[in-house]
Design an enzyme around this catalytic site. Structure first.
Site, PDB file in Angstrom:
ATOM      1  N   TRP A 286      16.119  13.751  12.353  1.00 10.05           N
ATOM      2  CA  TRP A 286      15.969  12.905  11.188  1.00 10.05           C
ATOM      3  C   TRP A 286      17.180  12.680  10.529  1.00 10.05           C
ATOM      4  CZ3 TRP A 286      11.741  15.328  12.520  1.00 10.05           C
ATOM      5  CH2 TRP A 286      10.311  14.474  12.503  1.00 10.05           C
ATOM      6  N   CYS A 321       8.486   9.853  13.808  1.00  8.02           N
ATOM      7  CA  CYS A 321       7.025  10.147  13.944  1.00  8.02           C
ATOM      8  C   CYS A 321       6.081   9.031  14.787  1.00  8.02           C
ATOM      9  CB  CYS A 321       6.489   9.549  12.311  1.00  8.02           C
ATOM     10  SG  CYS A 321       6.734   7.986  11.588  1.00  8.02           S
ATOM     11  N   HIS A 380       4.471   6.251   7.632  1.00  6.73           N
ATOM     12  CA  HIS A 380       4.448   7.627   8.409  1.00  6.73           C
ATOM     13  C   HIS A 380       3.157   7.157   9.335  1.00  6.73           C
ATOM     14  CE1 HIS A 380       4.389  11.550  10.035  1.00  6.73           C
ATOM     15  NE2 HIS A 380       3.076  11.813   9.495  1.00  6.73           N
ATOM     16  N   ASP A 403      -2.045  14.603  13.902  1.00  7.29           N
ATOM     17  CA  ASP A 403      -0.803  14.304  13.791  1.00  7.29           C
ATOM     18  C   ASP A 403       0.299  15.304  14.412  1.00  7.29           C
ATOM     19  OD1 ASP A 403       1.803  13.648  12.776  1.00  7.29           O
ATOM     20  OD2 ASP A 403       1.213  13.353  10.434  1.00  7.29           O
ATOM     21  N   ASN A 443      -3.029   9.946  -1.428  1.00  7.52           N
ATOM     22  CA  ASN A 443      -3.389   9.808  -2.638  1.00  7.52           C
ATOM     23  C   ASN A 443      -2.586  10.304  -3.709  1.00  7.52           C
ATOM     24  OD1 ASN A 443      -6.235   8.775  -2.549  1.00  7.52           O
ATOM     25  ND2 ASN A 443      -6.510  10.228  -1.050  1.00  7.52           N
ATOM     26  N   GLU A 492      -8.676   1.627  -5.779  1.00  7.38           N
ATOM     27  CA  GLU A 492      -8.199   2.162  -6.968  1.00  7.38           C
ATOM     28  C   GLU A 492      -8.882   1.719  -8.284  1.00  7.38           C
ATOM     29  OE1 GLU A 492      -5.397   3.971  -7.261  1.00  7.38           O
ATOM     30  OE2 GLU A 492      -4.706   4.300  -5.221  1.00  7.38           O
ATOM     31  N   GLU A 497     -13.780   6.300  -6.510  1.00  7.31           N
ATOM     32  CA  GLU A 497     -12.314   6.989  -6.255  1.00  7.31           C
ATOM     33  C   GLU A 497     -12.310   7.978  -7.130  1.00  7.31           C
ATOM     34  OE1 GLU A 497      -7.494   6.268  -6.747  1.00  7.31           O
ATOM     35  OE2 GLU A 497      -9.202   5.604  -8.272  1.00  7.31           O
ATOM     36  N   TYR A 567      13.855   6.367   6.822  1.00  7.52           N
ATOM     37  CA  TYR A 567      12.638   5.967   6.401  1.00  7.52           C
ATOM     38  C   TYR A 567      11.716   6.821   5.894  1.00  7.52           C
ATOM     39  CZ  TYR A 567      10.129   8.305  10.458  1.00  7.52           C
ATOM     40  OH  TYR A 567       9.550   9.227  11.209  1.00  7.52           O
TER      41      TYR A 567
END
Length: 735
Positions: A286, A321, A380, A403, A443, A492, A497, A567
């Site tokens: 990166w 990523c 991401h 991931d 979140n 939201e 939530e 990024y």
């Protein structure tokens, strides 16, 4: 590997007091299987040729034949039989004489690895019977003619995924006679999303076409204000890719007996996709310098990366990523696990997992880069894989986050997932694996705070909506974008939530309270700013707007800081500092423009042309601070692709790539890449220089192999300009 008799003594595995057999975790290794397996002493007159003997085995393994058609494996560029588990397939056995069921007895044996064992699922004997039970190993004769029989074979819906060796064994009174080892009869067995008994069963045909059989996809990048997309060639059916994907499981040392379980496969694959701690497939970088490797932005697909790793066994340089996610998606689809690539915009990388990203301001309201450790990634990419989760309570199957990008360790290795999307949405982060980390990525809150001289921390602003405000993937059956934010979080501010957050906190996600710090924001003034859309190399402006809703006059000392960022939100350099005093009249709005010149940013620009602006304003009359931050990206020029000649499978055609240099400088050491699954393998070409405003043209001749709708993908790469892409859909006709 198979051993000759003379070396058998030396090759004995070393003694190990803990297990009777060494670990069986290589699909590539083989054991030696005797052709004649005597029951005891063999009488002198015994001649194996007097008994039923296998002359030939026909596998129906061509793409147009019944097996690959019915099992949706006809696209694999691989000459061997490839079938999906839990579904019948056919083979034909030719004997030296007609088969007599009353007296002749034969069976099939499927073996995997060096130490095949029946209880581990690596040795599978199949007796020929009269009925096939769905989803269980079995075989029955469906046709007899002269010396041949045709068998229908059912594999178990939970069997191991990988390459099996096939033997036919014939019983005689004195010995078992087996066929010779023949690699042409090897059979690959894959996951089966078409089979209801399979853990990866997906009930929608359109989704199966997209998430298993589509070999190109879209990566969404850019940022929330300016979503950009580019194509990625997954190439899961290309030559040697299936073997390369099976090798990854060998590399991760996943026990063969665990390879029928998609949860285990995803977990080990998320570690082996990156090179941290296990010499895995891709080395991440990166830092904008990509010596001795390929810049992440230059890759156009997964095939080159997987094949290079498969042959060199060394990490391929370099990835970020979307490269990790692209290669992971190829791996999953190749093995038959439905998978899709996800982009989360404004993704939180929270260094202390407390559901808040802390931005520290100094006395003037500028961001203090020494204290600020957390970062917001513009975007991401990760993957979702579809499977049941029998290890979790009912309701948490379906899409699972996996991931391969190395961010944090999980159980001591850089890996992440599978984590149930449903569990993340409802805050049930106690369920394995790594749900709290993913929950924080979508979140977290951003907290701007300032240290007073007496050491108290003053919170100037809390932004609860910035993180994870847009989560997207490619639509089924098209190149458009579909928003899936609602699958990860409730609206939201809704009651649900709030409840999901309380659940997550109850299950141990750290949520720091703001009670020990004072927080009284200025409520009667709103501040916002907009960044003008601009093409790389041009000037643009930032417009800051204040709305004073009170009856008082205020003055605001305003400070704009422009940073060139990776990024990942990590700043490289501050290229613009600008401060001014703004007079805010009662009950009115006022706007102020700040011009950004290209000369200010071009020299330091990073590959994704990404900027991050902080605007802070101190209201002089009250001492309160307004703070806001936004990422923005410049428009990067694109490559133009066109074709010449007839677009017919098996006939030569030309692909032409064009690019005009828009910058006020000469581009040097430019690399172009072009690929298109089923049309052409990746080709690279180097150009010494492209002067400003001049156009480069590159023509490539190729012979497309497969008819149908195909995609050509090109990228251009040099130190001054990266992330330049072009693509073209082409319809290849049947000859």
């Amino acid at each position: 590997m198979s051993e000759t008799t003379s070396t058998r003594e030396e090759k004995k595995p070393p003694l190990n007091g803990r297990r009777a057999l060494p670990a069986n975790n290589s699909n590539d290794e083989e054991n030696e299987v005797p052709e004649v397996d005597p029951f005891g002493l063999i009488p002198r007159g015994f001649n194996p040729k007097d008994y039923l003997r296998v002359v030939d085995i026909y596998m129906f393994k061509d793409p147009h034949e019944i097996n690959k058609q019915q099992h949706h494996t006809d696209k694999y560029y691989n000459p061997k039989l490839i079938v999906r588990r839990g579904q019948p397939f056919q083979i034909q056995i030719d004997f030296n004489r007609p088969y007599r069921p009353e007296t002749d007895q034969f069976w099939l044996e499927y073996l995997m690895g060096r130490y095949p064992q029946q209880n581990k699922g690596t040795y599978i004997p199949i007796i020929v019977g009269n009925v096939l039970k769905p989803g269980e190993w079995g075989a029955k004769i469906i046709h007899r003619e002269n010396n041949s029989i045709r068998l229908s074979i059912m594999s178990s819906a939970t069997c191991i995924i990988g390459k099996f060796r096939l033997y036919v064994a014939v019983w005689t009174p004195f010995a078992i006679l087996r066929t010779r080892r023949n690699p042409a009869t090897d059979t690959y067995i894959l996951f089966n999303p078409w089979c209801q008994k399979d853990a990866v069963y997906l009930d929608d045909e359109k989704e199966r076409e997209e998430y298993v059989l589509n070999d190109v996809g879209i990566v969404f990048h850019g940022n929330v204000e300016d979503v950009k997309s580019r194509s990625w060639s997954y190439g899961q059916f290309e030559e040697n890719i299936l073997d390369a994907c099976l090798f990854l499981m060998d590399k991760a040392e996943l026990e063969l007996s665990g390879r029928g379980n998609p949860i285990k496969i995803c977990r080990v694959a998320s570690a082996v996709i990156n090179s941290r701690d296990d010499n895995g497939v891709i080395a991440g970088s990166w830092n904008n310098s990509y010596d001795y490797g390929v810049a992440p932005s230059a890759w156009t697909g997964s095939v080159d990366i997987l094949l290079e790793y498969y042959s060199s066994k060394q990490p391929v340089r370099y990835g970020q990523c979307w490269v990790f996610a692209g290669v992971f998606n190829t791996f999953l689809r190749c093995l038959g696990i439905p998978a899709r690539l996800i982009t989360n915009y404004s993704s939180a990388h929270d260094n202390n997992a407390n559901l808040r990203l802390d931005f520290f301001l100094d006395e003037e309201g500028k961001v203090d880069t020494k204290l600020t450790k957390d970062s917001v990634w513009n975007y991401h990419c990760w993957n979702e894989a579809w499977m049941t989760r029998p290890d979790l309570p009912v309701g948490f199957g379906g899409w699972q986050v996996v991931d391969g990008t190395p961010q944090e360790t999980s159980d001591g290795m850089y890996r992440c997932g599978p984590a149930s999307v449903q569990a993340i949405k409802h805050g049930h982060v106690c369920f394995q694996f790594d749900a709290p980390f993913v929950y924080a990525e979508v979140n977290s809150d951003i907290v701007f705070s300032r240290m007073e001289k007496n050491g108290t921390q003053v919170i100037e602003k809390i932004d609860t909506t910035h993180i994870g405000q847009l989560i997207v993937t490619k639509e089924v059956g098209g190149d458009g974008m579909v928003e899936i934010t609602e699958e990860y979080k409730f609206r939201e501010g809704s009651d649900e939530e709030r409840l999901a957050l309380e659940t997550a906190v109850m299950y141990g996600v750290k949520k720091q309270t703001t009670r020990d710090t004072t927080y009284q924001p200025q409520t009667d003034i709103d501040m916002d700013f907009q960044v003008q859309k601009a093409v790389l190399g041009n000037d643009f402006k930032v417009t800051i707007t204040f709305r004073n809703r009170s009856h008082n006059s205020y003055t605001a000392t305003t400070y704009l800081s422009g940073n060139i960022v990776f990024y990942t939100g990590v700043p490289k350099s501050e290229f613009k500092k600008h401060s001014f005093s703004a007079k805010l009249e009662p009950s009115s709005s006022s706007s102020f423009d700040v011009v950004i010149k290209s000369s200010e940013y071009m020299s330091d620009l990073l590959e994704q042309a990404s900027f991050h602006f902080f605007v802070t304003a101190r209201i002089n009359e009250t001492g309160k601070i307004l703070a806001m931050q936004k990422a923005t990206i410049l428009e990067i020029p694109t490559l133009r692709i066109k074709t010449k000649g007839e677009l017919v499978a098996g006939k030569e055609m030309s692909v032409i790539v064009e690019f005009t240099n828009p910058l006020k400088q000469t581009l040097e050491n430019v690399t172009l890449r072009l690929e298109g699954p089923g049309v052409l393998r990746t080709i690279k070409k180097e150009f010494r220089s492209i002067p400003m405003n001049s156009t480069l043209t590159w023509e490539v001749k190729c012979i497309p192999m497969r008819p149908g709708l195909r995609k050509l993908i090109a990228s251009l790469n040099c130190d001054a300009l990266r992330h330049v892409y072009g693509e073209l859909n082409v319809q290849i006709q049947k000859p």
